[in-house]
Design a protein around this motif. Structure first.
Motif, PDB file in Angstrom:
ATOM      1  N   VAL B 154       0.703  -1.246  -0.125  1.00  0.00           N
ATOM      2  CA  VAL B 154       0.000   0.108   0.090  1.00  0.00           C
ATOM      3  C   VAL B 154       0.820   1.100   0.081  1.00  0.00           C
ATOM      4  O   VAL B 154       1.627   1.382   0.978  1.00  0.00           O
ATOM      5  CB  VAL B 154      -1.011  -0.166   1.375  1.00  0.00           C
ATOM      6  CG1 VAL B 154      -2.026   1.177   1.155  1.00  0.00           C
ATOM      7  CG2 VAL B 154      -1.779  -1.355   1.155  1.00  0.00           C
ATOM      8  N   GLY B 158      -2.069   6.666  -3.231  1.00  0.00           N
ATOM      9  CA  GLY B 158      -3.136   5.812  -3.915  1.00  0.00           C
ATOM     10  C   GLY B 158      -4.547   6.323  -3.378  1.00  0.00           C
ATOM     11  O   GLY B 158      -5.407   5.662  -3.714  1.00  0.00           O
ATOM     12  N   ARG B 160      -8.251   8.115  -3.243  1.00  0.00           N
ATOM     13  CA  ARG B 160      -9.091   8.533  -4.411  1.00  0.00           C
ATOM     14  C   ARG B 160     -10.277   9.281  -3.830  1.00  0.00           C
ATOM     15  O   ARG B 160     -10.632   8.875  -2.600  1.00  0.00           O
ATOM     16  CB  ARG B 160      -9.685   7.150  -4.969  1.00  0.00           C
ATOM     17  CG  ARG B 160      -8.543   6.247  -5.430  1.00  0.00           C
ATOM     18  CD  ARG B 160      -9.142   4.922  -5.829  1.00  0.00           C
ATOM     19  NE  ARG B 160      -8.157   3.909  -5.739  1.00  0.00           N
ATOM     20  CZ  ARG B 160      -8.436   2.639  -5.994  1.00  0.00           C
ATOM     21  NH1 ARG B 160      -9.494   2.320  -5.927  1.00  0.00           N
ATOM     22  NH2 ARG B 160      -7.483   1.633  -5.883  1.00  0.00           N
ATOM     23  N   ASP B 163     -12.977   8.081  -1.059  1.00  0.00           N
ATOM     24  CA  ASP B 163     -12.529   7.619   0.008  1.00  0.00           C
ATOM     25  C   ASP B 163     -12.811   8.021   1.331  1.00  0.00           C
ATOM     26  O   ASP B 163     -12.794   9.181   1.399  1.00  0.00           O
ATOM     27  CB  ASP B 163     -10.776   7.020  -0.151  1.00  0.00           C
ATOM     28  CG  ASP B 163     -10.486   6.153  -1.096  1.00  0.00           C
ATOM     29  OD1 ASP B 163     -11.473   5.581  -1.792  1.00  0.00           O
ATOM     30  OD2 ASP B 163      -9.145   6.038  -1.453  1.00  0.00           O
ATOM     31  N   GLY B 215      -7.811  -3.921   1.540  1.00  0.00           N
ATOM     32  CA  GLY B 215      -7.670  -3.462   0.168  1.00  0.00           C
ATOM     33  C   GLY B 215      -7.461  -1.707   0.486  1.00  0.00           C
ATOM     34  O   GLY B 215      -7.784  -0.953  -0.329  1.00  0.00           O
ATOM     35  N   HIS B 217      -6.172   1.818   0.029  1.00  0.00           N
ATOM     36  CA  HIS B 217      -5.920   2.505  -1.099  1.00  0.00           C
ATOM     37  C   HIS B 217      -4.487   3.114  -0.885  1.00  0.00           C
ATOM     38  O   HIS B 217      -3.799   3.335  -1.961  1.00  0.00           O
ATOM     39  CB  HIS B 217      -6.902   3.400  -1.960  1.00  0.00           C
ATOM     40  CG  HIS B 217      -8.057   2.822  -2.235  1.00  0.00           C
ATOM     41  ND1 HIS B 217      -9.229   3.615  -2.336  1.00  0.00           N
ATOM     42  CD2 HIS B 217      -8.678   1.654  -2.603  1.00  0.00           C
ATOM     43  CE1 HIS B 217     -10.288   2.868  -2.642  1.00  0.00           C
ATOM     44  NE2 HIS B 217      -9.859   1.517  -2.781  1.00  0.00           N
ATOM     45  N   ASP B 283     -12.266   2.347   0.779  1.00  0.00           N
ATOM     46  CA  ASP B 283     -13.519   2.218   0.242  1.00  0.00           C
ATOM     47  C   ASP B 283     -14.166   2.520   1.645  1.00  0.00           C
ATOM     48  O   ASP B 283     -13.860   1.886   2.553  1.00  0.00           O
ATOM     49  CB  ASP B 283     -13.854   1.104  -0.368  1.00  0.00           C
ATOM     50  CG  ASP B 283     -13.501   1.231  -1.925  1.00  0.00           C
ATOM     51  OD1 ASP B 283     -13.267   2.184  -2.443  1.00  0.00           O
ATOM     52  OD2 ASP B 283     -13.088   0.183  -2.571  1.00  0.00           O
TER      53      ASP B 283
END
Lengths: 333, 333
Positions: B154, B158, B160, B163, B215, B217, B283
């Motif tokens: 990670v 990243g 977004r 988020d 996961g 980001h 997310d």
């Protein structure tokens, strides 16, 4: 950023950004998943990783009036990578920590970093990251990470009676270069090669993986002098190590330099550290090209480390008294 | 070896032998092929390796009158390992370089090493090797090597738009502990917990792998203060970061301490560094247990880093001016 500004004036963030840019300028390499500039680097090792760290200190391991910042950076990389090679590893990534006074000019740090990056590239490795902090004195720590690529790691302690001892390059050049720099009135210009080898040793570190692939039983790099490394290997394996001085390879020009300085070439060869060539024990039939046999491994006759030079035991009352260099002995600066 | 002897009197070899013995006392670990004591360590990473280095300097990052040597060693391990966790890695091995004056008592170095070894064990990691050199000042460099175990690393960059931003622990405790230590006349005994957290931060670094598996980001550890890390993440991803101060978790006792010291608890929470909890962008549906949502990621409205706190832009003429700590700013010592 003006190179003559101090690190304190510019601030660490801006300097680190410049160092990161220099480290990543060479572009991505297959085995680097994430390089310099994130919290940590990610390296695809594909098996076992070999890790070693080495620290050099201003006034102790280097002097800015004897070496350029590039040379100091390059030498720190060679030192750490030689340890990785001595396990049979190929250095693929390096992290570098630099501590320096706030008044240090940024140009000095950028140049030091250039030396690190250049030496890393020469080894096929990349600078993965680092740290920059304020301190009273310049201290550079380099951690090298390498790959074994399926080879069995070669430890210090595997020498067996009957093995031959071999080295991967000529010894004593770094000590000779130091002698030139330390002796007032010597014509440096005549001895640029040994002086350069003192500033940045140039061992062929690809010989580490070569020796591992050839089945070397034990290996180390010669950082503290041949005799000192033989003592370490002897202690680790409980065996005796015997070498012949005349068999130890050395540059042909060292004899003339020793005469000029009133020094002993054999002392440079036996006790001079920092050449960082490799010393290994092999089956006699397995010595790879590029290696020179200098002696053999025997059964120990005592429980203390046992090194014989030309048939005389080092440290015995009638034997030679040969020792290497320790960091806490007299400072060089 | 008498612990009150100096490192210079004992010599580096003997001290290194004692440090190596302490590092290996815990016995072999599956993934360590060759541990402390050889030229380099060999670690079975089984995939991608995560590598990070951190250096702490006496008088700058720590003071021997404020922290024990064990605490200093432990803190250096936590700092490096937090960077590995921030990539989603689990630290499995560490190498440690210690520079110190020759007059340093051996007991100090052994204690510092105990702190390193203990903190490593607490993380399920081992000390793989190191270096000990002479210097004018104590400088400790720790390089942590970790495993991703199949997780995707990670990065910082990243995040977004859309988020949510979350942190893995309460912020401001280290800054509060520093305030206690720096304020004459405060009753330390009442505030032992925050002082202890300043000396050795206690982030739950297992949340790094948890976030990577969930996961995340983007992720980083909070070493320079929340706002400073948000600026870094914003710059790296060209997005805007917005947080609500009231949502940022903090220990309940900080409010009373701030009142006692005439300090601002929100300033500790927003700008206090060195807690080393993790900050990540997820997310909204993927925030793992143990994480607290503190804000969200939005489209950037400009090309400069953009951080909003309670609806006001940091650094704007009418916005809060909140910054973290740089090593080359005022020394702590």
């Amino acid at each position: 950023m003006d190179r003559s500004d101090s690190v304190g004036e510019i601030g660490e963030r801006a300097v680190i950004a410049a160092l990161t840019a220099a480290a990543t300028a060479a572009g991505p390499v297959d085995d680097i998943v994430i390089g310099s500039g994130d919290d940590a680097a990610v390296l695809d090792i594909g098996g076992s990783a070999v890790i070693s760290t080495d620290t050099v200190v201003e006034g102790r391991h280097f002097r800015f009036d004897w070496s350029t910042p590039q040379q100091i950076g390059a030498r720190a990389v060679v030192q750490s990578s030689a340890d990785v090679a001595a396990m049979g590893g190929r250095t693929t990534g390096l992290v570098v920590s630099i501590a320096c006074p706030a008044a240090t000019r940024v140009g000095v740090i950028l140049d030091l970093n250039d030396g690190v990056v250049g030496a890393a590239h020469a080894l096929g490795a990349r600078v993965l990251g680092g740290d920059l902090v304020a301190a009273e004195q310049v201290v550079v720590s380099v951690t090298a990470v390498g790959a074994l690529e399926g080879r069995r790691p070669v430890s210090l302690g595997g020498a067996r009676p009957g093995d031959v001892l071999a080295v991967s390059g000529p010894l004593g050049a770094s000590a000779a270069g130091l002698a030139v720099l330390s002796t007032p009135g010597v014509d440096d210009a005549q001895w640029t090669e040994v002086v350069a080898l003192h500033r940045v040793p140039m061992p062929d570190l690809s010989q580490g993986p070569v020796a591992a692939a050839a089945g070397a039983h034990a290996m180390t790099d010669i950082s503290d002098g041949l005799v000192e490394e033989l003592i370490t290997m002897s202690r680790a394996a409980q065996v005796a190590m015997a070498v012949e001085v005349a068999a130890v390879p050395r540059r042909p020009d060292l004899a003339r330099l020793a005469t000029e300085l009133g020094a002993e070439v054999d002392e440079w060869v036996l006790t001079g550290g920092e050449d960082h060539h490799l010393l290994a024990a092999f089956d006699a039939a397995s010595v790879p090209d590029g290696w020179t046999v200098i002696g053999s491994v025997r059964e120990a006759t005592s429980t203390t480390p046992e090194v014989w030079v030309d048939g005389r035991r080092v440290g015995a009352p009638d034997g030679p008294d040969l020792h290497g260099w320790q960091s806490f002995a007299e400072p060089r600066g």
